[in-house]
Design an enzyme around this catalytic site. Structure first.
Site, mmCIF file in Angstrom:
data_model
loop_
_atom_site.group_PDB
_atom_site.id
_atom_site.type_symbol
_atom_site.label_atom_id
_atom_site.label_comp_id
_atom_site.label_asym_id
_atom_site.label_seq_id
_atom_site.Cartn_x
_atom_site.Cartn_y
_atom_site.Cartn_z
ATOM 1 N N ARG A 1 0.834 -1.196 0.000
ATOM 2 C CA ARG A 1 0.000 0.000 0.000
ATOM 3 C C ARG A 1 0.865 1.240 0.000
ATOM 4 O O ARG A 1 1.877 1.305 0.676
ATOM 5 C CB ARG A 1 -0.892 0.042 1.253
ATOM 6 C CG ARG A 1 -1.827 1.248 1.276
ATOM 7 C CD ARG A 1 -2.481 1.442 2.630
ATOM 8 N NE ARG A 1 -1.541 1.752 3.692
ATOM 9 C CZ ARG A 1 -0.984 2.935 3.905
ATOM 10 N NH1 ARG A 1 -1.239 3.955 3.106
ATOM 11 N NH2 ARG A 1 -0.143 3.121 4.900
ATOM 12 N N THR A 2 0.462 2.215 -0.815
ATOM 13 C CA THR A 2 1.006 3.563 -0.736
ATOM 14 C C THR A 2 -0.167 4.509 -0.561
ATOM 15 O O THR A 2 -1.316 4.155 -0.850
ATOM 16 C CB THR A 2 1.784 3.971 -2.007
ATOM 17 O OG1 THR A 2 0.891 3.986 -3.107
ATOM 18 C CG2 THR A 2 2.944 3.039 -2.265
ATOM 19 N N SER A 3 0.127 5.704 -0.084
ATOM 20 C CA SER A 3 -0.935 6.671 0.176
ATOM 21 C C SER A 3 -1.549 7.235 -1.091
ATOM 22 O O SER A 3 -2.734 7.534 -1.131
ATOM 23 C CB SER A 3 -0.407 7.823 1.038
ATOM 24 O OG SER A 3 0.023 7.328 2.272
ATOM 25 N N THR A 4 -0.724 7.413 -2.113
ATOM 26 C CA THR A 4 -1.217 8.002 -3.358
ATOM 27 C C THR A 4 -0.684 7.230 -4.555
ATOM 28 O O THR A 4 0.333 6.543 -4.469
ATOM 29 C CB THR A 4 -0.769 9.474 -3.504
ATOM 30 O OG1 THR A 4 0.650 9.498 -3.651
ATOM 31 C CG2 THR A 4 -1.191 10.317 -2.308
ATOM 32 N N VAL B 1 -4.110 3.880 -1.218
ATOM 33 C CA VAL B 1 -5.149 4.373 -0.315
ATOM 34 C C VAL B 1 -4.457 4.921 0.930
ATOM 35 O O VAL B 1 -3.474 4.346 1.400
ATOM 36 C CB VAL B 1 -6.116 3.230 0.105
ATOM 37 C CG1 VAL B 1 -7.169 3.727 1.062
ATOM 38 C CG2 VAL B 1 -6.759 2.594 -1.100
#
Length: 143
Positions: free
Chosen positions: A7-10, A42
Protein backbone atom coordinates in the site's frame (compact mmCIF):
# COMPACT_ATOMS: atom_id res chain seq x y z
CA UNK A 1 -0.03 -19.60 0.88
CA UNK A 2 1.93 -16.36 1.07
CA UNK A 3 -0.33 -13.33 0.56
CA UNK A 4 1.56 -10.02 0.29
CA UNK A 5 -0.20 -6.71 0.85
CA UNK A 6 1.32 -3.52 -0.59
CA UNK A 7 0.00 0.00 0.00
CA UNK A 8 1.01 3.56 -0.74
CA UNK A 9 -0.93 6.67 0.18
CA UNK A 10 -1.22 8.00 -3.36
CA UNK A 11 -0.93 6.72 -6.90
CA UNK A 12 2.03 9.09 -7.37
CA UNK A 13 4.09 6.87 -5.05
CA UNK A 14 5.55 3.59 -6.22
CA UNK A 15 5.15 0.11 -4.75
CA UNK A 16 8.61 -0.94 -6.02
CA UNK A 17 10.42 -0.67 -2.67
CA UNK A 18 7.78 -2.83 -0.99
CA UNK A 19 8.00 -5.42 -3.77
CA UNK A 20 11.81 -5.57 -3.56
CA UNK A 21 11.66 -5.82 0.24
CA UNK A 22 9.33 -8.80 -0.02
CA UNK A 23 11.72 -10.47 -2.39
CA UNK A 24 14.82 -9.82 -0.27
CA UNK A 25 16.80 -12.71 1.13
CA UNK A 26 15.88 -11.60 4.64
CA UNK A 27 12.18 -12.03 4.01
CA UNK A 28 10.21 -15.07 5.18
CA UNK A 29 8.81 -15.54 1.68
CA UNK A 30 12.20 -16.67 0.29
CA UNK A 31 11.68 -19.80 -1.73
CA UNK A 32 7.92 -19.85 -1.24
CA UNK A 33 5.28 -19.41 -3.91
CA UNK A 34 3.37 -16.15 -3.86
CA UNK A 35 0.03 -16.62 -5.60
CA UNK A 36 -2.18 -13.86 -4.26
CA UNK A 37 -1.15 -10.19 -4.33
CA UNK A 38 -3.08 -7.23 -3.00
CA UNK A 39 -1.81 -3.75 -3.84
CA UNK A 40 -3.51 -0.37 -3.65
CA UNK A 41 -3.06 3.37 -3.34
CA UNK A 42 -5.15 4.37 -0.32
CA UNK A 43 -4.42 6.57 2.70
CA UNK A 44 -3.26 4.77 5.81
CA UNK A 45 -5.91 6.64 7.76
CA UNK A 46 -8.54 4.40 6.14
CA UNK A 47 -9.12 1.32 8.32
CA UNK A 48 -7.84 -1.92 6.71
CA UNK A 49 -11.28 -3.51 6.29
CA UNK A 50 -12.48 -0.33 4.50
CA UNK A 51 -9.74 -0.47 1.83
CA UNK A 52 -11.04 -2.39 -1.21
CA UNK A 53 -8.02 -4.61 -1.92
CA UNK A 54 -7.14 -5.17 1.71
CA UNK A 55 -10.75 -6.13 2.51
CA UNK A 56 -10.78 -8.66 -0.36
CA UNK A 57 -7.49 -10.13 0.85
CA UNK A 58 -8.74 -10.41 4.42
CA UNK A 59 -11.81 -12.28 3.16
CA UNK A 60 -9.67 -14.78 1.18
CA UNK A 61 -6.98 -15.45 3.77
CA UNK A 62 -7.43 -18.70 5.64
CA UNK A 63 -5.87 -21.14 8.09
CA UNK A 64 -2.20 -21.78 7.41
CA UNK A 65 -1.84 -18.71 5.15
CA UNK A 66 0.67 -15.93 5.80
CA UNK A 67 -0.05 -12.24 5.25
CA UNK A 68 3.23 -10.46 4.45
CA UNK A 69 3.76 -6.69 4.64
CA UNK A 70 6.98 -4.76 4.13
CA UNK A 71 6.21 -2.70 7.26
CA UNK A 72 3.25 -2.82 9.63
CA UNK A 73 2.31 0.79 8.87
CA UNK A 74 1.50 -0.34 5.31
CA UNK A 75 -1.27 -2.47 6.84
CA UNK A 76 -2.55 -0.35 9.73
CA UNK A 77 -1.87 3.15 11.00
CA UNK A 78 -3.69 2.79 14.31
CA UNK A 79 -3.47 0.51 17.31
CA UNK A 80 -7.16 -0.34 16.87
CA UNK A 81 -6.72 -1.24 13.19
CA UNK A 82 -3.70 -3.41 13.89
CA UNK A 83 -5.41 -5.05 16.88
CA UNK A 84 -8.32 -6.00 14.61
CA UNK A 85 -5.92 -7.62 12.14
CA UNK A 86 -4.05 -9.47 14.90
CA UNK A 87 -7.34 -10.79 16.29
CA UNK A 88 -8.43 -11.91 12.81
CA UNK A 89 -5.10 -13.72 12.38
CA UNK A 90 -5.43 -15.41 15.75
CA UNK A 91 -9.02 -16.56 15.27
CA UNK A 92 -8.53 -17.39 11.58
CA UNK A 93 -5.41 -19.49 12.09
CA UNK A 94 -3.18 -17.43 9.83
CA UNK A 95 0.06 -15.54 10.39
CA UNK A 96 1.08 -11.91 9.92
CA UNK A 97 4.72 -11.28 8.98
CA UNK A 98 6.39 -7.88 8.79
CA UNK A 99 9.68 -7.70 6.90
CA UNK A 100 11.16 -4.44 8.21
CA UNK A 101 11.72 -4.86 11.05
CA UNK A 102 11.40 -8.64 11.00
CA UNK A 103 8.23 -9.52 12.89
CA UNK A 104 6.46 -12.85 13.24
CA UNK A 105 3.10 -12.93 15.02
CA UNK A 106 3.24 -16.66 15.64
CA UNK A 107 5.15 -15.91 18.85
CA UNK A 108 4.03 -13.98 21.95
CA UNK A 109 7.05 -11.69 21.50
CA UNK A 110 6.11 -11.01 17.88
CA UNK A 111 2.49 -10.21 18.76
CA UNK A 112 3.63 -7.79 21.47
CA UNK A 113 6.09 -6.10 19.12
CA UNK A 114 3.31 -5.78 16.53
CA UNK A 115 1.17 -3.93 19.06
CA UNK A 116 4.04 -1.59 19.98
CA UNK A 117 4.76 -0.97 16.29
CA UNK A 118 1.06 -0.19 15.83
CA UNK A 119 1.26 2.43 18.55
CA UNK A 120 4.19 4.08 16.79
CA UNK A 121 2.38 3.98 13.45
CA UNK A 122 -0.58 5.71 15.07
CA UNK A 123 1.72 8.32 16.62
CA UNK A 124 3.32 8.97 13.23
CA UNK A 125 -0.10 9.41 11.61
CA UNK A 126 -1.17 11.89 14.32
CA UNK A 127 2.06 13.87 13.89
CA UNK A 128 1.43 14.08 10.14
CA UNK A 129 -2.08 15.41 10.80
CA UNK A 130 -0.77 17.93 13.31
CA UNK A 131 1.91 19.24 10.93
CA UNK A 132 -0.63 19.47 8.11
CA UNK A 133 -3.05 21.49 10.27
CA UNK A 134 -0.23 23.80 11.39
CA UNK A 135 0.96 24.35 7.82
CA UNK A 136 -2.58 25.14 6.62
CA UNK A 137 -3.08 27.55 9.51
CA UNK A 138 0.22 29.31 8.69
CA UNK A 139 -0.67 29.57 4.99
CA UNK A 140 -4.08 30.97 5.83
CA UNK A 141 -2.50 33.57 8.11
CA UNK A 142 -0.14 34.62 5.29
CA UNK A 143 -3.09 34.96 2.94
Amino acid sequence: MIRPYLRTSTAAKTLASQRSGRQSRRGPSKGLVVEDWAAEHVSGSVRPHKRPECAKLLERIGPGDTLVVSRLDRLARSVVGLAEILEMAHTGGWTLIGLDPALDTTTPYGRTLAQVAGAFAELERELIRQRTREALKARKARG
